[in-house]
Design an enzyme around this catalytic site. Sequence first.
Site, PDB file in Angstrom:
ATOM      1  N   LYS A 121      14.301 -18.005-101.642  1.00 32.30           N
ATOM      2  CA  LYS A 121      13.998 -17.143-100.707  1.00 32.30           C
ATOM      3  C   LYS A 121      12.787 -16.261-100.869  1.00 32.30           C
ATOM      4  O   LYS A 121      12.712 -16.083-102.568  1.00 32.30           O
ATOM      5  CB  LYS A 121      15.340 -15.707-101.541  1.00 32.30           C
ATOM      6  CG  LYS A 121      15.533 -14.241-100.309  1.00 32.30           C
ATOM      7  CD  LYS A 121      17.303 -14.138-100.479  1.00 32.30           C
ATOM      8  CE  LYS A 121      17.042 -12.383 -99.839  1.00 32.30           C
ATOM      9  NZ  LYS A 121      18.519 -12.004-100.110  1.00 32.30           N
ATOM     10  N   GLY A 134       8.339 -13.165 -94.078  1.00 31.95           N
ATOM     11  CA  GLY A 134       9.172 -14.241 -94.806  1.00 31.95           C
ATOM     12  C   GLY A 134       9.223 -13.598 -96.611  1.00 31.95           C
ATOM     13  O   GLY A 134       9.240 -14.959 -97.223  1.00 31.95           O
ATOM     14  N   ASP A 267      26.463 -12.923 -89.842  1.00 36.68           N
ATOM     15  CA  ASP A 267      25.370 -13.483 -90.246  1.00 36.68           C
ATOM     16  C   ASP A 267      25.206 -13.561 -92.231  1.00 36.68           C
ATOM     17  O   ASP A 267      24.178 -14.052 -92.561  1.00 36.68           O
ATOM     18  CB  ASP A 267      23.834 -13.448 -89.695  1.00 36.68           C
ATOM     19  CG  ASP A 267      23.711 -11.824 -90.261  1.00 36.68           C
ATOM     20  OD1 ASP A 267      23.871 -10.941 -89.948  1.00 36.68           O
ATOM     21  OD2 ASP A 267      22.363 -11.489 -90.928  1.00 36.68           O
TER      22      ASP A 267
HETATM   23  P1  AMP Z   1      19.562  -9.711 -93.779  1.00 35.45           P
HETATM   24  O1  AMP Z   1      20.233  -8.200 -93.632  1.00 35.45           O
HETATM   25  O2  AMP Z   1      18.549  -9.688 -94.734  1.00 35.45           O
HETATM   26  O3  AMP Z   1      20.514 -10.283 -94.066  1.00 35.45           O
HETATM   27  O4  AMP Z   1      18.794 -10.294 -92.916  1.00 35.45           O
HETATM   28  C1  AMP Z   1      18.602 -10.365 -91.204  1.00 35.45           C
HETATM   29  C2  AMP Z   1      17.567 -11.069 -90.810  1.00 35.45           C
HETATM   30  O5  AMP Z   1      16.062 -10.772 -91.234  1.00 35.45           O
HETATM   31  C3  AMP Z   1      18.049 -12.756 -90.935  1.00 35.45           C
HETATM   32  O6  AMP Z   1      16.949 -13.783 -90.409  1.00 35.45           O
HETATM   33  C4  AMP Z   1      16.312 -12.799 -92.018  1.00 35.45           C
HETATM   34  O7  AMP Z   1      16.340 -14.179 -92.788  1.00 35.45           O
HETATM   35  C5  AMP Z   1      15.246 -11.504 -91.565  1.00 35.45           C
HETATM   36  N1  AMP Z   1      14.787 -11.242 -92.641  1.00 35.45           N
HETATM   37  C6  AMP Z   1      14.681 -10.071 -93.877  1.00 35.45           C
HETATM   38  N2  AMP Z   1      13.426  -9.762 -94.079  1.00 35.45           N
HETATM   39  C7  AMP Z   1      12.635 -10.554 -93.992  1.00 35.45           C
HETATM   40  C8  AMP Z   1      11.594 -10.868 -93.549  1.00 35.45           C
HETATM   41  N3  AMP Z   1      11.318  -9.922 -95.560  1.00 35.45           N
HETATM   42  N4  AMP Z   1      10.753 -12.135 -93.661  1.00 35.45           N
HETATM   43  C9  AMP Z   1      11.526 -12.342 -92.409  1.00 35.45           C
HETATM   44  N5  AMP Z   1      12.277 -12.440 -92.164  1.00 35.45           N
HETATM   45  C10 AMP Z   1      13.330 -11.840 -92.657  1.00 35.45           C
HETATM   46 MG    MG Z   2      21.167 -12.356 -94.143  1.00 36.99          MG
END
Ligand code: AMP
Ligand code: MG
Length: 518
Positions: A121, A134, A267
């Site tokens: 991650k 990312g 998700d």
């Molecule tokens: P989360 O609510 O943190 O689970 O994230 C929701 C979505 O945003 C998922 O598809 C994650 O992969 C994406 N995401 C969160 N933070 C980042 C980041 N820094 N770079 C790229 N994608 C992100």
């Molecule tokens: Mg997530």
Amino acid sequence: MLRFTNIFTSKLPADPFNINIPRQVQSAAFSLVRPKGMTNPKLIIFSDEIAENLGLSKDFCETQHFVEIMSGNKLADGSNPYAMAYAGHQFGNWAGQLGDGRAINLGELSVKSGIQTLQLKGAGPTPYSRTADGLAVLRSSVREFLCSEAMFHLGVPTTRALSLALTGEEVLRDMLYNGNAQYEKGAVVCRVAPSFIRFGSFEFFAWRQDTENLKKLADFTMEHYFSHLDGHEQKYLKFFEEVATKTCEMIIHWQRVGFVHGVMNTDNMSIHGLTIDYGPYGWMDNYDPDWTPNTTDLPGKRYRFGNQPVIAQWNLLKLANALYPIILDENALKDIIENFQTTYKNGHLSMMMQKLGLKASQPTDEALISELSKTMKDTQSDMTIFFRLLSDINSKMTPVEAFGVISKSLYSDLNDEEPKIVWHRWFLKYLDRLKDETISNEERKIDMDKVNPKYVLRNYIAQIAIEAADKGDYGVTHELYQLLKNPYDEQPQYQHWFEKRPDWAIKKVGCSMLSCSS
Ligand code: AMP
Ligand code: MG
């Protein structure tokens, strides 16, 4: 040594485009992608238990080679990294394609405990990164590493963490979303779980009306993780039922230990019923069912502590909708979703009885428990400390004596009469109820201390570890990792972590409130 197999990528459809730019992905369960590579990776900590589970020696985990793999700089044997496609509902609304925006799977290992997938991650952008980078910062990575390991030892189903490494690079984050972006240290956590398949993985194909791939994903999931359902007449329905059961069990554990996930989007729901995606989660200090740790969640408090079971059921409804094209039995799906409520209610009641040290249930127990919840909230009782001290109460005490035992768990002013009055009222009933118990006070204490942890990763505690780590001192991180391996044990040498939230933490960002920015 690490030797990966590629079960997911060899059996499921791949994104045919191999360019790493953000895009909408069609008819694929994943995209092959390489971690971007980090300037100067350094290992902060690894989990000796997970290493052992995976057949990795301590010596190997201390090599530079290990940290190069765990930061994405080198690929281990057989590794063909990929980011998974998924979609989902965020805060109650359809959000379309999401996917692993900053998670990259290294592959699967076949070990004694079965298939284990290793996922980095924060190792760089993927086709699912949308407008983000990312990457992950040290603060959120320390929180994920420590909390997922702590949850496991609390007996809560969870993804695990193998390693936490600094990347040697800086990441720009606007932590409070108020225009004050700052550079923070970057880090990568290697997470471990049988798979990282989410409710949203199925929603992705259902949304695209791609029933062929929906079925492929279901068959894959069942073949590798639910093989006991093989040959069952209604195997997809059975699969859904098991996901519902596991999800229910997970939520009951969260309510038992006072954990608030903070972002229960579909998700972020694992089909294995594991706690997944540690973001702006929090632990209950003063007991308050209306508390959410997530600043983004403040307007509706959708993900507040007391709402977690309702949201789990709502998320299951979304999964049911997604699986419908391969199940085609609306009534059976509805029944499972409706049963969730009863299963939860019964499970929650027996969990609370255990917390209170009560064996055979009595008709008045539900009222005793709901009055307790109100009393704890009204008198601002620290959830962890209250339940831990409760086992020191014996049936021969007076309500005044019993109150004396738990009084140090209260945040409310002890000079006030009101908290004493309401607690005396509750203890009258509880002490009376204890008289009907057949086991001794000593035996009850032993039982209660097995379900009421002494140590949890309170927000302020994680914050202390983070602030030290940010200065290059990982001592607290290591100490907490050791402490939280035995959360139900007294561990007198760590008594200083059995304290109420200090005043400085009340308003501090990272303690009282957390943002999704990580
Ligand atoms: P989360 O609510 O943190 O689970 O994230 C929701 C979505 O945003 C998922 O598809 C994650 O992969 C994406 N995401 C969160 N933070 C980042 C980041 N820094 N770079 C790229 N994608 C992100
Ligand atoms: Mg997530």
